[in-house]
Design an enzyme around this catalytic site. Structure first.
Site, short mmCIF file in Angstrom:
data_model
loop_
_atom_site.label_atom_id
_atom_site.label_comp_id
_atom_site.label_asym_id
_atom_site.label_seq_id
_atom_site.Cartn_x
_atom_site.Cartn_y
_atom_site.Cartn_z
N CYS A 58 -5.90 -3.75 6.21
CA CYS A 58 -5.27 -4.33 5.02
C CYS A 58 -5.96 -5.67 4.75
O CYS A 58 -6.98 -5.97 5.38
CB CYS A 58 -3.76 -4.48 5.17
SG CYS A 58 -3.20 -5.71 6.37
N ASN A 60 -4.43 -8.43 7.81
CA ASN A 60 -4.11 -7.89 9.12
C ASN A 60 -2.90 -8.58 9.75
O ASN A 60 -2.87 -8.84 10.94
CB ASN A 60 -5.34 -7.96 10.04
CG ASN A 60 -5.21 -7.17 11.33
OD1 ASN A 60 -5.71 -7.59 12.37
ND2 ASN A 60 -4.57 -6.03 11.30
N CYS A 89 0.51 -7.75 8.13
CA CYS A 89 1.70 -6.98 7.73
C CYS A 89 1.45 -5.48 7.84
O CYS A 89 1.93 -4.82 8.76
CB CYS A 89 2.13 -7.32 6.30
SG CYS A 89 2.85 -8.96 6.10
N SER A 105 -1.47 -3.35 8.15
CA SER A 105 -2.32 -2.67 9.14
C SER A 105 -1.80 -2.81 10.58
O SER A 105 -1.84 -1.84 11.33
CB SER A 105 -3.79 -3.09 9.02
OG SER A 105 -3.96 -4.47 9.12
N ASP A 112 1.57 -4.50 -0.55
CA ASP A 112 1.63 -5.68 0.31
C ASP A 112 3.02 -6.31 0.18
O ASP A 112 3.41 -6.74 -0.90
CB ASP A 112 0.55 -6.68 -0.11
CG ASP A 112 0.37 -7.81 0.88
OD1 ASP A 112 1.27 -8.05 1.71
OD2 ASP A 112 -0.69 -8.46 0.83
#
Length: 158
Positions: free
Chosen positions: A10, A13, A15, A17, A128
């Site tokens: 993401c 890194n 939240c 992934s 996100d």
């Protein structure tokens, strides 16, 4: 036997992934497949390098018994495209960024989007949750649980 190696990616890194990493590790363990997989996560940017996952994401994940223990790191194209069989981005921008980092067609062939593996939810990306509320973190986990199940089923049936 060679392990199947998966890198979830993401933006930062912190939240999505690391949550995908934790969900996938939990599901693989639940199915007794942990010896067959190597699972990691990384971010497009190194802005949060060395930091733990977002505390809100960790709290929501813990309620579902997922433990986010990894530290953030940026994607290293020189190593990651060599080391991983599957490089899975969370949204279209992650996919564009990964394709820009890829050097060869073989590198690009390893890239896919997380929601490609969903079987219950119909979303075009894992959004996100960083600037949103609790419902965003819960949606991320719902999507990741669905997609990780779909990914395992795909890999185990290849």
């Amino acid at each position: 036997m060679n392990k199947k190696s998966i890198l979830f990616v993401c933006l930062g890194n912190i939240c999505r992934s690391p949550s995908a990493e934790a969900v996938m590790k939990a599901l693989v363990k639940e199915k007794g497949l942990q010896s067959q997989y190597y699972i990691d996560s990384a971010g497009i940017t190194g802005f949060h390098a060395g930091e733990p996952a977002d505390s809100r994401m960790k709290q929501h994940a813990l309620r579902r018994n997922y433990h986010l223990t990894s530290s953030s790191r940026p994607v290293d194209p020189k190593i990651d495209f060599e080391e991983f069989d599957y490089i899975i981005g969370m949204d279209d921008q992650n996919i564009r960024d990964l394709n820009n980092l890829a050097k060869t067609d073989q590198d690009r062939s390893k890239i896919s989007k997380m929601t490609d593996y969903c079987t219950r939810f119909v979303h075009d990306s894992v959004p996100d949750p960083y600037y949103g509320g609790a419902s965003g973190f819960e949606l991320v986990l719902d999507l990741l649980e669905d997609a990780c199940e779909g990914l395992i089923n795909k890999l185990e049936n290849e």
